[in-house]
Scaffold this motif. Structure first.
Motif, short mmCIF file in Angstrom:
data_model
loop_
_atom_site.label_atom_id
_atom_site.label_comp_id
_atom_site.label_asym_id
_atom_site.label_seq_id
_atom_site.Cartn_x
_atom_site.Cartn_y
_atom_site.Cartn_z
N TRP A 129 21.55 57.22 35.83
CA TRP A 129 20.39 56.23 35.98
C TRP A 129 19.16 57.23 36.00
CZ3 TRP A 129 19.91 50.87 35.38
CH2 TRP A 129 20.96 50.31 35.06
N PRO A 130 18.04 56.84 35.42
CA PRO A 130 16.94 57.75 35.50
C PRO A 130 16.10 57.67 36.89
CG PRO A 130 16.42 55.73 34.23
CD PRO A 130 17.73 55.74 34.43
N LEU A 131 16.52 56.79 37.45
CA LEU A 131 15.88 57.02 38.91
C LEU A 131 16.89 57.06 40.08
CD1 LEU A 131 13.16 54.30 38.54
CD2 LEU A 131 12.69 56.43 38.67
N GLU A 132 16.66 57.48 41.16
CA GLU A 132 17.49 57.50 42.44
C GLU A 132 17.35 56.13 42.95
OE1 GLU A 132 16.90 60.80 44.74
OE2 GLU A 132 17.64 62.38 43.27
N ASP A 133 16.50 55.54 43.28
CA ASP A 133 16.20 54.30 44.06
C ASP A 133 15.52 53.36 43.13
OD1 ASP A 133 15.84 52.47 45.77
OD2 ASP A 133 14.23 53.33 47.03
N TYR A 134 16.42 52.36 42.89
CA TYR A 134 15.78 51.48 41.73
C TYR A 134 16.47 50.04 41.87
CZ TYR A 134 20.17 52.20 39.35
OH TYR A 134 21.38 52.05 39.15
N ARG A 135 15.86 49.05 41.10
CA ARG A 135 16.39 47.90 41.05
C ARG A 135 16.12 47.26 39.55
NH1 ARG A 135 13.05 43.42 42.44
NH2 ARG A 135 11.00 43.74 43.23
N VAL A 136 16.76 46.74 39.06
CA VAL A 136 16.68 46.20 37.48
C VAL A 136 15.91 44.81 37.69
CG1 VAL A 136 17.83 45.36 35.31
CG2 VAL A 136 18.76 47.25 36.71
N VAL A 137 14.62 44.72 37.17
CA VAL A 137 13.88 43.56 37.36
C VAL A 137 13.91 42.78 36.00
CG1 VAL A 137 12.40 44.15 39.23
CG2 VAL A 137 11.75 44.98 36.93
N ARG A 138 14.24 43.69 34.98
CA ARG A 138 14.55 43.10 33.62
C ARG A 138 15.43 43.75 32.91
NH1 ARG A 138 9.37 43.45 29.99
NH2 ARG A 138 10.32 45.51 29.48
N ARG A 139 16.35 43.07 32.25
CA ARG A 139 17.59 43.65 31.86
C ARG A 139 17.10 43.82 30.26
NH1 ARG A 139 23.36 41.34 33.55
NH2 ARG A 139 23.17 42.00 35.71
N PHE A 140 18.01 44.68 29.58
CA PHE A 140 17.77 44.77 28.13
C PHE A 140 18.24 43.70 27.40
CE2 PHE A 140 19.66 45.57 24.13
CZ PHE A 140 19.09 46.31 23.38
#
Length: 246
Positions: A129-140
């Motif tokens: 993934w492009p970030l180490e710390d993230y959460r998906v707030v909008r899926r593709f």
């Protein structure tokens, strides 16, 4: 929906010469298009006065005059505006030959909404993934209006987006409505887009490896979050990143 109503909302489209993938504006129940104008138009994601004006063959100045008190830089999705037609504009049902659309240009725009690629090259497997710390707030995927939306990842202040695969930086600059943007080209005609950045850390022509830092994620004025827009494409066609990222 009456055919005439659909034609009036697409004055730049010749109904006898439709192209595969061509984008049409589908009016909502709240919108109206009387034969002589003004139109009752509902703001969509990415709309600007100038883009709406181009679509309906009028001018942004006329739209601004007809919507006193509405700031062109603070349009809200779902907002209803009045769109007066130019005195020299052709009637909406006359179908000029050159099609247009109301969306402004961006790194991830196209005039169509292609479906995700069903077959991927062997190189597009288990990318980080492009970030180490993230959460998906909008899926593709498509929104309620059928518009394809890229993935949006929320992270923390100071987070830096990293290359998900080796490649060459082909774009590293700002784009309207997308902030600073980095586009990396990879093997097998794959491209990744990193947008809504605050600071770009690479230059066009740089060769990057997996995990190299590309940009610092910026803060959204609307949500106060630190969001990264991440897009994956093959030959320009969007792909669901979840098919590739591990």
């Amino acid at each position: 929906m009456p055919l005439e109503r659909l034609e009036r909302f697409n004055p730049g489209v010749d109904p006898r010469r439709l192209a595969v993938g061509q984008r049409l504006l589908i009016p909502t129940q709240q919108e109206r298009a009387p034969s002589g104008g003004p139109y009752r138009y509902q703001i969509r994601p990415g709309d600007t006065f100038s883009g709406v004006a181009r679509h309906f063959g009028t001018t942004s100045g006329r739209i601004q005059s007809a919507n006193q008190g509405t700031s062109p830089t603070a349009l809200r999705v779902g907002q209803i505006i009045s769109v007066p037609l130019s005195s020299t504009a052709r009637p909406p049902s006359s179908s000029p030959s050159r099609p247009t659309n109301t969306r402004s240009s961006s790194a991830s725009t196209s005039t169509s909404a292609p479906t995700p690629s069903a077959s991927l090259p062997a190189s597009a497997r288990r990318w980080p993934w492009p970030l180490e710390d993230y959460r998906v707030v909008r899926r593709f995927g498509a929104d309620s209006r059928g518009t394809l939306q890229p993935m949006l990842l929320a992270t923390q202040a100071g987070a830096r987006a990293k290359a998900v695969a080796p490649g060459e930086v082909r774009f590293a600059d700002s784009m309207r409505q997308l902030g600073d943007v980095v586009i990396v080209h990879h093997a097998d005609n794959l491209q990744t887009v990193y947008a809504l950045c605050e600071q770009i850390l690479v230059r066009v022509g740089d060769q990057v490896s997996t995990g190299d830092e590309l940009c610092e994620v910026g803060q959204s004025n609307a949500t106060q979050r630190y969001d990264l827009l991440f897009d994956l494409r093959q030959g320009g066609k969007p792909i669901d990143p979840r098919q590739v990222l591990r």
